[in-house]
Design an enzyme around this catalytic site. Structure first.
Site, PDB file in Angstrom:
ATOM      1  N   CYS A   1       0.833  -1.206   0.000  1.00  0.00           N
ATOM      2  CA  CYS A   1       0.000   0.000   0.000  1.00  0.00           C
ATOM      3  C   CYS A   1       0.872   1.262   0.000  1.00  0.00           C
ATOM      4  O   CYS A   1       1.506   1.542  -1.006  1.00  0.00           O
ATOM      5  CB  CYS A   1      -0.984  -0.071   1.153  1.00  0.00           C
ATOM      6  SG  CYS A   1      -2.419   0.944   0.847  1.00  0.00           S
TER       7      CYS A   1
ATOM      8  N   HIS B   1      -3.496  -5.413   1.479  1.00  0.00           N
ATOM      9  CA  HIS B   1      -2.832  -5.687   2.765  1.00  0.00           C
ATOM     10  C   HIS B   1      -2.854  -7.179   3.114  1.00  0.00           C
ATOM     11  O   HIS B   1      -3.730  -7.618   3.865  1.00  0.00           O
ATOM     12  CB  HIS B   1      -3.542  -4.901   3.882  1.00  0.00           C
ATOM     13  CG  HIS B   1      -3.267  -3.442   3.847  1.00  0.00           C
ATOM     14  ND1 HIS B   1      -2.314  -2.841   4.629  1.00  0.00           N
ATOM     15  CD2 HIS B   1      -3.812  -2.459   3.108  1.00  0.00           C
ATOM     16  CE1 HIS B   1      -2.270  -1.548   4.387  1.00  0.00           C
ATOM     17  NE2 HIS B   1      -3.181  -1.292   3.457  1.00  0.00           N
TER      18      HIS B   1
ATOM     19  N   GLU C   1      -1.168  -8.691   5.207  1.00  0.00           N
ATOM     20  CA  GLU C   1      -0.951  -8.897   6.658  1.00  0.00           C
ATOM     21  C   GLU C   1      -2.268  -8.908   7.438  1.00  0.00           C
ATOM     22  O   GLU C   1      -2.290  -9.280   8.607  1.00  0.00           O
ATOM     23  CB  GLU C   1       0.015  -7.846   7.215  1.00  0.00           C
ATOM     24  CG  GLU C   1      -0.569  -6.487   7.527  1.00  0.00           C
ATOM     25  CD  GLU C   1      -0.760  -5.589   6.297  1.00  0.00           C
ATOM     26  OE1 GLU C   1      -0.632  -6.080   5.151  1.00  0.00           O
ATOM     27  OE2 GLU C   1      -1.058  -4.397   6.489  1.00  0.00           O
TER      28      GLU C   1
HETATM   29  N1  LIG Z   1      -3.372   1.942   3.455  1.00  0.00           N
HETATM   30  C1  LIG Z   1      -2.446   2.721   2.937  1.00  0.00           C
HETATM   31  O1  LIG Z   1      -1.243   2.460   3.089  1.00  0.00           O
HETATM   32  C2  LIG Z   1      -2.907   3.979   2.218  1.00  0.00           C
HETATM   33  C3  LIG Z   1      -1.831   4.682   1.445  1.00  0.00           C
HETATM   34  C4  LIG Z   1      -2.285   6.046   0.989  1.00  0.00           C
HETATM   35  N2  LIG Z   1      -3.078   5.953  -0.211  1.00  0.00           N
HETATM   36  C5  LIG Z   1      -1.075   6.963   0.772  1.00  0.00           C
HETATM   37  O2  LIG Z   1      -1.064   7.781  -0.030  1.00  0.00           O
HETATM   38  O3  LIG Z   1      -0.108   6.867   1.433  1.00  0.00           O
END
Ligand SMILES: NC(=O)CC[C@H](N)C(=O)O
Length: 234
Positions: free
Chosen positions: A64, A176, A178
């Site tokens: 992410c 995610h 995890e």
């Molecule tokens: N769950 C996440 O890690 C979101 C990331 C988020 N979109 C960002 O710009 O950092």
């Protein structure tokens, strides 16, 4: 990380300093907020250290915000931009799926490399204010794609986005892993660490050897309720 902590032979270290970074054979950059992560890494002088880590052939897995951090280019950055570690030849859209309220989960087809882990079942993918990969450079392996809903297609003018990639020692997932008990993504990363480790004594052993095959996995906890599921894809 908490799942990895339970695996015999895998030592998990929280990395905040250069010394801690030097002590590990592989690094996971978790989710969170990529702009804040970049600011903190800059303040601690860790950006060049992190870049050198991957250049030295040590595997890094970004999930992410971690995926955004590893990208060579990001769209939808905050004003003034943000530092990216780079190294992974992909262009990401930072909040492709919208705001926190647009978080969702779905099931996606497993990448081919999961065959060797004994299960090619779809995997559960939890997207939290998630990015998506809009373009990949040559030699980047696409591990998972997401098919957009009709509304998303209308909004973005495309049918699919890439949500997991790998190239050399770098792997990135927009979702995610995890948050589920499906250890196949962890296995893929542990395998990369074993393959690329310059410190063989620190390279963790295969997970499934220690934890048994997929059918024995513990039950998953719910993350999002039904209203957050992409019904047509579940
Ligand atoms: N769950 C996440 O890690 C979101 C990331 C988020 N979109 C960002 O710009 O950092």
């Amino acid at each position: 990380m908490f799942l990895l902590q339970k695996v015999p032979g895998v030592e998990v270290v929280e990395v905040r300093t250069k010394e801690e970074l030097e002590s590990v054979a592989g690094l996971i950059i978790p989710g969170g907020e990529s702009t804040t992560m970049a600011l903190v890494a800059e303040r601690w002088g860790l950006i060049p250290e992190l870049q050198a880590f991957a250049k030295a052939g040590k595997p890094v897995w970004g999930t992410c915000a971690g995926m955004i951090f590893l990208a060579e280019a990001a769209e939808g950055q905050k004003k003034g931009g943000q530092s990216l570690l780079g190294g992974l030849d992909i262009t990401v859209s930072r909040n492709f799926f919208g705001a926190q309220i647009n978080s969702f989960e779905t099931r996606l087809p497993a990448p081919d490399c999961f065959k060797s882990f004994g299960s090619t079942d779809d995997f559960r993918a939890v997207f939290i204010r998630a990015p998506a990969v809009l373009a990949v450079g040559p030699e980047v392996e696409v591990m998972a794609e997401y098919t957009l809903t009709p509304e998303e297609k209308a909004e973005h003018g495309r049918d699919k986005v890439i949500v997991a990639v790998r190239k050399g020692v770098l792997m990135a997932t927009a979702f995610h892993p995890e948050l589920t008990t499906d250890l196949r993504w962890h296995q893929a990363f542990v395998d990369m660490v074993r393959k690329h480790s310059e410190q063989p004594d620190k390279a963790p052993p295969p997970l499934f050897q220690n934890l048994g095959r997929m059918p024995n996995r513990p039950p998953d906890m719910p993350v999002y309720g039904k209203e957050f599921m992409r019904a047509e894809q579940m």
